[in-house]
Scaffold this active site. Structure first.
Site, PDB file in Angstrom:
ATOM      1  N   GLY A 310      29.578  61.028  36.310  1.00 33.88           N
ATOM      2  CA  GLY A 310      30.059  59.773  36.146  1.00 33.88           C
ATOM      3  C   GLY A 310      29.325  58.918  35.040  1.00 33.88           C
ATOM      4  CB  SER A 311      29.183  55.094  34.791  1.00 29.13           C
ATOM      5  OG  SER A 311      30.757  54.908  34.902  1.00 29.13           O
ATOM      6  CB  THR A 312      24.246  58.118  35.822  1.00 34.76           C
ATOM      7  OG1 THR A 312      25.289  59.053  36.246  1.00 34.76           O
ATOM      8  CG2 THR A 312      24.132  57.012  37.072  1.00 34.76           C
TER       9      THR A 312
END
Length: 649
Positions: A310-312
Site C-alpha cells: 500500500g501507501s508505504t
C-alpha cells in the site's frame, strides 16, 4: 604305451599345479582385499564388539543481545541409560528407574531388557534426580551429563530466537541459522568389554571430552525488544487484530534492534499451541494437522509472508521520480478524486472527495493516489520496474533467518498502464515487510542498500571475539542528494500530513502511513502500517509497525500512528537522542517537564507506588526484588510522558 601314460600323468600334475597356483593367487587377492580394502571396516567392527561407547552432549553456546544479556542458555541435566550386558537384576532396575523418573514400569522394563549395547531410558533429566540415581550404583545403569536449552524471557522474540530439538539441534530462527557455531562437538565415554559384552574390570573407561559450542552475540537490544513487544501486544489486543509486528533497525548498517510479533509462543514450551480453541481440540487433530498448526505458530510473517504494502511504497515512487528528475518539490498536480488510465477509473483513497490542486510535497503528505500515478507514468514502466529490482523487491534481503520469501512482481513485459498506475501506490504486487524496511533504509541513508541482520559476532567462554559478521554497504540505488530531499519530504508527512499521530515534540521524525486492502478485494480485511525513521536528517532508527486485519477503524495513520509514537517516545531517549524543541513546541502542554525521581534501592512494590503517585509510567526489567539502576538517571529533566526503565537483579 608307457610314454602315453607318462604324458597323461604330467598333464594331470600340471593341471593340479595350475589349480593350486590359482588357489594361492585367489587367497592372496582375498587376503589383500581383507587387509587393505576391508581392513579399516573390520577393525572398526572388532572394536565395536570389544567396546561400548556413550555419547556426551556438548553444552550449546549462549545467545546474547548486544549488551550481553542472555537470551538463550543451556542448563546442566543428565541422560539415563543402561548397558544391557551389565544388568544383573532387570526387574529391580526397571522398578527403581520408573519410580525416580516417573515413567511407566512396563515402558522402562522393555527398554532395560532390550538386547542392544546401550539403551537410553530418559534424556534431559533434572540434575538432582540424576544424582539420586547415580548414588544407588545400580549395575548397568549409566548417568551421563547432558544439557537442556533454557530461554529466560519465555516468549520474548520467540519467532526470531527460535528453539532446539531433543538433541539440542536448532530447529527455528537464530538457533538453526547459527547452529554450526552454537552446537559444539559431542564427546564419548569408551568402555572395553569381553566376549559376553561385560566390562573388563582391568580396563578403565576412556573419556573423550566434548567441545562446547561458541556464543552468538546479536544486534538485538533487550530493552528495545521489550518496548516493541509491549506496544504491539497492546495494539493487537485493542484492535482485535489477527496479528501484528514491530521491526526496529538501524538504517545505516542494517542492524536489527528488535523484531516483535504477536501472537507469539513460549520458547520453553514450543510444542504447546498458543490458541485456546485449538488447545481444547488438540487431541482430535491428526499428527499432520498438529504440525501444520505449530508451523503457523512458529512462523515469522515479516520474512516468510508477502503482502501488498500500500501507501508505504509511495516512498519509492517518490524516490524514483526525484532521481529521474520528472518531479520536484514544487511540481503541481490536480486531484479530482480519481484518474482515468487506459479507460479505467482508478480512485484516490479520498474519493468521492478530492485533494484539488497540490504540490508534490502536499501530494506525499496527503498520500494522494493520482499524484503517484502521474509520477509513475512520467518515469515509464521499464525504468519503474528496474528501480523495483534495484531496491531489492525481486530478491531476498539475505537476512540471517531461515525461510525468507521474495517479492511477487509482474514481468516487465506485462506491465501495462493500469498495472503501472496501481503499482505506483503499492498495489498489484507483493513483498515481505522486511523487504520494505530494507529498501526504505536505502531511501533515507544516502541511497545505499543494507542487509538486515541479527548476527553481530561469535565469542568464546572468555568473551574473546572469534568471528565478526561483516555486512558492508551495498549498491547505491539513488543519489545522496535525492535521499536528502526525500527525508525532508517524509519529515513533513509526520509534522504536517497523514503521519501526524506519530509526531513527538522536539524530535524530527520522517515517515509514511499505509492502509492496504487485502485480497480478495471487497473482503473487508485490511493491513494498517506505518514506517518511520529518526532523526530525520541522519536517521539511526527505522521502525515498521504492522497491524494485520484490525477490527473497526483500519486506517494506518489512525491506528498504527499512535503505536509508532509510543515506541519512538521510549526508544529515542534510550538511544541517547535528545529532543530539540522549537519555540512553538515549548508552549505545548505535552512538553511539560519533570525531574526524574530516584527509584534506586526501593523494593518493586515501593517503586510502583511512588511511580503511581507521581503519575509516571515505569517499565521493570529483571526478576530481582529491588531496583538496582534506572534510565533516565535520577535528576535528569525529561518529558512527563517518558517511560522510566527500572532494572532489578
Amino acid at each position: 604305451m608307457h610314454n602315453e601314460i607318462s604324458l597323461q600323468l604330467k598333464r594331470r600334475i600340471f593341471i593340479l599345479m595350475l589349480c593350486f597356483s590359482g588357489l594361492i593367487l585367489v587367497m592372496c587377492i582375498r587376503l589383500g582385499y581383507v587387509q587393505i580394502i576391508e581392513g579399516e571396516k573390520l577393525q572398526t567392527l572388532a572394536e565395536e564388539q570389544q567396546t561400548r561407547d556413550r555419547t556426551i552432549s556438548p553444552t550449546r553456546g549462549n545467545i546474547y543481545d548486544r549488551n550481553l544479556n542472555v537470551l538463550a542458555k543451556s542448563a546442566s541435566v543428565a541422560t539415563i541409560g543402561v548397558v544391557h550386558a551389565q544388568i544383573q537384576d532387570p526387574e529391580r532396575v526397571a522398578a527403581v528407574l520408573s519410580e525416580h523418573l516417573e515413567m511407566d514400569y512396563n515402558v522402562v522394563y522393555k527398554k532395560v531388557t532390550k538386547r542392544v549395547a546401550f539403551e537410553r531410558i530418559a534424556t534431559k533429566v533434572d540434575k538432582a534426580i540424576a544424582d539420586k540415581i547415580r548414588a544407588l550404583n545400580l549395575s548397568g545403569v549409566k548417568v551421563d551429563e547432558d544439557s537442556k536449552r533454557y530461554y529466560p524471557f519465555n516468549t520474548l522474540a520467540s519467532q526470531t530466537i527460535g528453539f532446539v530439538g531433543k538433541d539440542n539441534q536448532g530447529i527455528v530462527g537464530l538457533e538453526v541459522k547459527y547452529d554450526s557455531y552454537l552446537k559444539g562437538t559431542p564427546g564419548k565415554i569408551l568402555m572395553e568389554t569381553n566376549g559376553n559384552g561385560k566390562r573388563r574390570e582391568e580396563e578403565v573407561e576412556v573419556r573423550i571430552d566434548p567441545v562446547n559450542g561458541e556464543h552468538l552475540v546479536t544486534t538485538l537490544d533487550l530493552t528495545l525488544q521489550e518496548y516493541a513487544e509491549q506496544a504491539i501486544e497492546k495494539a493487537v489486543d485493542m484492535k482485535g487484530a489477527r496479528r501484528g509486528a514491530i521491526i526496529m533497525m538501524n538504517p545505516q548498517n542494517g542492524e536489527l534492534y528488535a523484531l516483535a510479533i504477536k501472537p507469539d509462543f513460549n520458547l520453553n514450551e514450543p510444542f504447546t499451541i498458543n490458541n485456546e480453541d485449538l488447545a481444547n481440540s488438540w487431541d482430535l487433530f491428526t499428527a499432520a494437522e498438529r504440525q501444520n498448526y505449530l508451523n503457523q505458530m512458529w512462523r515469522n510473517f515479516t520474512i516468510n509472508d508477502t503482502y501488498e504494502p500500500g501507501s508505504t511504497f509511495k516512498v519509492f515512487t517518490s524516490a524514483m521520480g526525484l532521481e529521474e528528475g520528472v518531479v520536484d518539490e514544487k511540481s503541481t498536480f490536480t486531484c479530482s478524486g480519481s484518474k482515468t488510465v487506459a479507460g479505467r477509473i482508478i480512485k484516490c483513497w479520498r474519493s468521492p472527495r478530492s485533494h484539488g490542486i497540490e504540490t508534490f510535497v502536499q501530494g506525499v503528505q496527503n498520500s494522494c493516489n493520482p499524484v503517484f500515478m502521474e509520477v509513475a507514468e512520467r518515469i515509464g514502466a521499464s525504468k519503474f520496474y528496474d528501480y523495483m529490482v534495484r531496491f531489492g523487491f525481486k530478491s531476498k534481503t539475505h537476512i540471517d533467518l531461515p525461510g525468507e520469501a521474495v517479492g511477487i512482481l509482474h514481468s516487465k513485459e506485462n506491465i501495462g498502464p493500469v498495472e503501472l498506475a496501481t503499482m505506483s501506490f503499492g498495489q498489484s504486487f507483493q513483498i515481505t515487510p522486511m523487504q520494505l524496511l530494507s529498501a526504505a533504509a536505502a531511501a533515507v541513508n544516502g541511497g545505499y542498500k543494507v542487509t538486515p541482520h541479527f548476527g553481530k559476532e561469535i565469542i568464546d567462554d572468555a568473551g574473546n571475539i572469534v568471528t565478526t559478521f561483516d555486512y558492508g554497504k551495498g549498491e547505491q540505488i539513488i543519489s545522496t542528494e535525492t535521499s536528502q530531499r526525500l527525508k525532508k519530504i517524509l519529515e513533513s508527512v509526520v509534522a504536517e500530513g497523514g503521519g501526524h499521530k506519530a509526531y513527538i515534540p522536539g524530535y524530527h521524525i520522517g515517515g509514511k502511513t499505509a492502509t492496504s486492502q487485502k485480497l480478495p478485494r471487497g473482503s473487508g480485511k485490511y493491513t494498517a502500517s506505518f514506517m518511520a525513521f529518526a532523526p530525520a536528517d541522519n536517521p539511526v532508527l527505522m521502525t515498521l509497525v504492522i497491524i494485520d486485519e484490525p477490527q473497526g477503524t483500519y486506517y494506518g495513520g489512525v491506528i498504527a500512528g499512535p503505536v509508532m509514537k509510543e515506541v519512538l517516545e521510549n526508544a529515542l531517549p534510550y538511544l541517547g537522542i535528545q529532543p530539540d524543541y522549537t519555540e512553538e513546541e515549548l508552549t505545548k502542554e505535552e512538553v511539560q517537564k519533570m525531574t526524574t525521581p530516584d527509584f534506586r534501592n526501593l523494593t518493586i512494590k515501593e517503586a510502583k507506588k511512588q511511580a503511581g503517585d507521581a503519575d509516571i509510567e515505569v517499565d521493570i526489567q529483571g526478576e530481582g526484588e529491588s531496583v538496582t539502576s534506572q534510565f533516565p538517571m535520577p535528576g535528569e529533566t525529561v518529558n512527563k510522558t517518558t517511560k522510566i526503565i527500572l532494572y532489578t537483579q
